[in-house]
Design a protein around this motif. Structure first.
Motif, PDB file in Angstrom:
ATOM      1  N   LEU A   1       3.553 -31.556 -39.899  1.00 34.41           N
ATOM      2  CA  LEU A   1       3.987 -32.128 -38.619  1.00 34.41           C
ATOM      3  C   LEU A   1       5.461 -31.837 -38.372  1.00 34.41           C
ATOM      4  N   ALA A   2       6.293 -32.037 -39.400  1.00 32.12           N
ATOM      5  CA  ALA A   2       7.726 -31.791 -39.249  1.00 32.12           C
ATOM      6  C   ALA A   2       7.997 -30.343 -38.862  1.00 32.12           C
ATOM      7  N   GLU A   3       7.254 -29.423 -39.453  1.00 28.84           N
ATOM      8  CA  GLU A   3       7.469 -28.006 -39.163  1.00 28.84           C
ATOM      9  C   GLU A   3       7.011 -27.644 -37.754  1.00 28.84           C
ATOM     10  N   VAL A   4       5.912 -28.248 -37.299  1.00 30.29           N
ATOM     11  CA  VAL A   4       5.454 -27.999 -35.927  1.00 30.29           C
ATOM     12  C   VAL A   4       6.481 -28.514 -34.924  1.00 30.29           C
ATOM     13  N   VAL A   5       6.970 -29.746 -35.141  1.00 33.72           N
ATOM     14  CA  VAL A   5       7.969 -30.322 -34.242  1.00 33.72           C
ATOM     15  C   VAL A   5       9.239 -29.478 -34.250  1.00 33.72           C
ATOM     16  N   ARG A   6       9.645 -29.037 -35.439  1.00 31.10           N
ATOM     17  CA  ARG A   6      10.831 -28.172 -35.538  1.00 31.10           C
ATOM     18  C   ARG A   6      10.651 -26.904 -34.715  1.00 31.10           C
ATOM     19  N   ASP A   7       9.477 -26.290 -34.800  1.00 29.04           N
ATOM     20  CA  ASP A   7       9.231 -25.044 -34.062  1.00 29.04           C
ATOM     21  C   ASP A   7       9.268 -25.285 -32.553  1.00 29.04           C
ATOM     22  N   TYR A   8       8.693 -26.399 -32.102  1.00 30.55           N
ATOM     23  CA  TYR A   8       8.697 -26.700 -30.660  1.00 30.55           C
ATOM     24  C   TYR A   8      10.121 -26.942 -30.157  1.00 30.55           C
ATOM     25  N   LEU A   9      10.899 -27.686 -30.912  1.00 29.18           N
ATOM     26  CA  LEU A   9      12.276 -27.956 -30.504  1.00 29.18           C
ATOM     27  C   LEU A   9      13.129 -26.694 -30.543  1.00 29.18           C
TER      28      LEU A   9
ATOM     29  N   PRO B   1      -1.300 -40.029 -33.691  1.00 33.85           N
ATOM     30  CA  PRO B   1      -0.866 -38.645 -33.482  1.00 33.85           C
ATOM     31  C   PRO B   1      -0.315 -38.454 -32.074  1.00 33.85           C
ATOM     32  N   TYR B   2       0.743 -37.706 -31.952  1.00 38.47           N
ATOM     33  CA  TYR B   2       1.348 -37.470 -30.647  1.00 38.47           C
ATOM     34  C   TYR B   2       1.376 -35.974 -30.356  1.00 38.47           C
ATOM     35  N   SER B   3       1.523 -35.655 -29.082  1.00 36.79           N
ATOM     36  CA  SER B   3       1.641 -34.261 -28.665  1.00 36.79           C
ATOM     37  C   SER B   3       3.074 -33.792 -28.890  1.00 36.79           C
ATOM     38  N   PRO B   4       3.270 -32.681 -29.604  1.00 34.47           N
ATOM     39  CA  PRO B   4       4.632 -32.161 -29.751  1.00 34.47           C
ATOM     40  C   PRO B   4       5.310 -31.895 -28.407  1.00 34.47           C
ATOM     41  N   ARG B   5       4.523 -31.534 -27.406  1.00 38.56           N
ATOM     42  CA  ARG B   5       5.097 -31.304 -26.072  1.00 38.56           C
ATOM     43  C   ARG B   5       5.645 -32.608 -25.495  1.00 38.56           C
ATOM     44  N   GLU B   6       4.919 -33.714 -25.706  1.00 40.22           N
ATOM     45  CA  GLU B   6       5.408 -35.003 -25.213  1.00 40.22           C
ATOM     46  C   GLU B   6       6.685 -35.392 -25.941  1.00 40.22           C
ATOM     47  N   LEU B   7       6.727 -35.169 -27.250  1.00 38.24           N
ATOM     48  CA  LEU B   7       7.932 -35.486 -28.008  1.00 38.24           C
ATOM     49  C   LEU B   7       9.119 -34.675 -27.504  1.00 38.24           C
ATOM     50  N   VAL B   8       8.909 -33.385 -27.262  1.00 35.97           N
ATOM     51  CA  VAL B   8       9.987 -32.532 -26.741  1.00 35.97           C
ATOM     52  C   VAL B   8      10.473 -33.072 -25.400  1.00 35.97           C
TER      53      VAL B   8
END
Length: 226
Positions: free
Chosen positions: A15-23, A104-111
């Motif tokens: 999860l951390a790596e996916v969020v990192r990639d989106y950001l 679980p949350y959407s990485p797009r929503e977090l961004v």
């Protein structure tokens, strides 16, 4: 222009790596910690613009990290948790996080939430740069507070309270918030003692001005609106 710097504290590696990639795809610089032990020191020394903080972490939990940071730092915090009922509890604790997100949350929503908070923070900074000088002056070296140019003659505890409130104008602090920020090591101060100190501060303000910058929020606490 320097890109925003984000710190992710998340023990779920994938999860951390996916969020990192989106950001990173949005042009942000991202640091990642997979446990909480060094989170406070890293956040305080890394010039981060925002912290994404998981609640359940090995080492030190997110609750403790948030409390420790709010004693000295105003860095925006988005707190994440795997349990939706935890969000109500966290809100009730008044930790000072800027947003909460349930897994679980959407990485797009977090961004999107990260971008919204960064825009608000930038707007506050622009406003501070153009706003007229505050009525309140805080001299932390001499432990002196002046309102409209006149000394308030505060006690040590009163000074610490005023300093904590004025550090974030407009933010409503619960009594527990103020205990944690103003008196972290003072075992003789209790939540209802805060009310007594505020009354004394207001009496001193009244000798200088009829315009009291401290606002009471019924059932919650106080804010500085000067």
């Amino acid at each position: 222009m320097t890109p925003p710097r984000i710190l992710i504290v998340e023990d779920e590696t994938a999860l951390a790596e996916v969020v990192r990639d989106y950001l990173s795809a949005e042009g942000m610089a991202v640091d990642v910690l997979f446990e909480g032990t060094d989170a406070v020191s890293t956040a305080l020394t890394g010039n981060h613009d925002l912290l994404i903080l998981d609640l359940m972490l090995p080492g030190v939990d997110g609750l403790t990290i948030c409390r420790e940071l709010r004693r000295t730092s105003d860095v925006p915090i988005i707190m994440t948790t795997a349990k939706v009922e935890e969000i109500d509890r966290l809100l009730g604790l008044g930790l000072g996080a800027d947003d909460y997100l349930c897994k679980p949350y959407s990485p797009r929503e977090l961004v999107a939430r990260v971008q919204a908070i960064l825009r608000r923070a930038a707007g506050r900074a622009d406003h501070a740069a153009t706003a007229p000088a505050s009525r309140l002056e805080i001299d932390t070296e001499r432990w002196v507070a002046r309102l409209d140019g006149k000394a308030l003659n505060l006690t040590r505890r009163e000074f610490m309270l005023v300093h904590s409130l004025a550090a974030r104008p407009g933010r409503v602090f619960s009594r527990d918030d103020l205990l944690a920020r103003a008196f972290p090591d003072d075992t003789e101060v209790f939540d209802r003692t805060i009310d007594s100190h505020i009354r004394n501060i207001r009496r001193k303000i009244a000798t200088i001005s009829d315009n009291d910058p401290i606002r009471s929020v019924y059932g919650v606490g106080y804010s500085y609106d000067g």
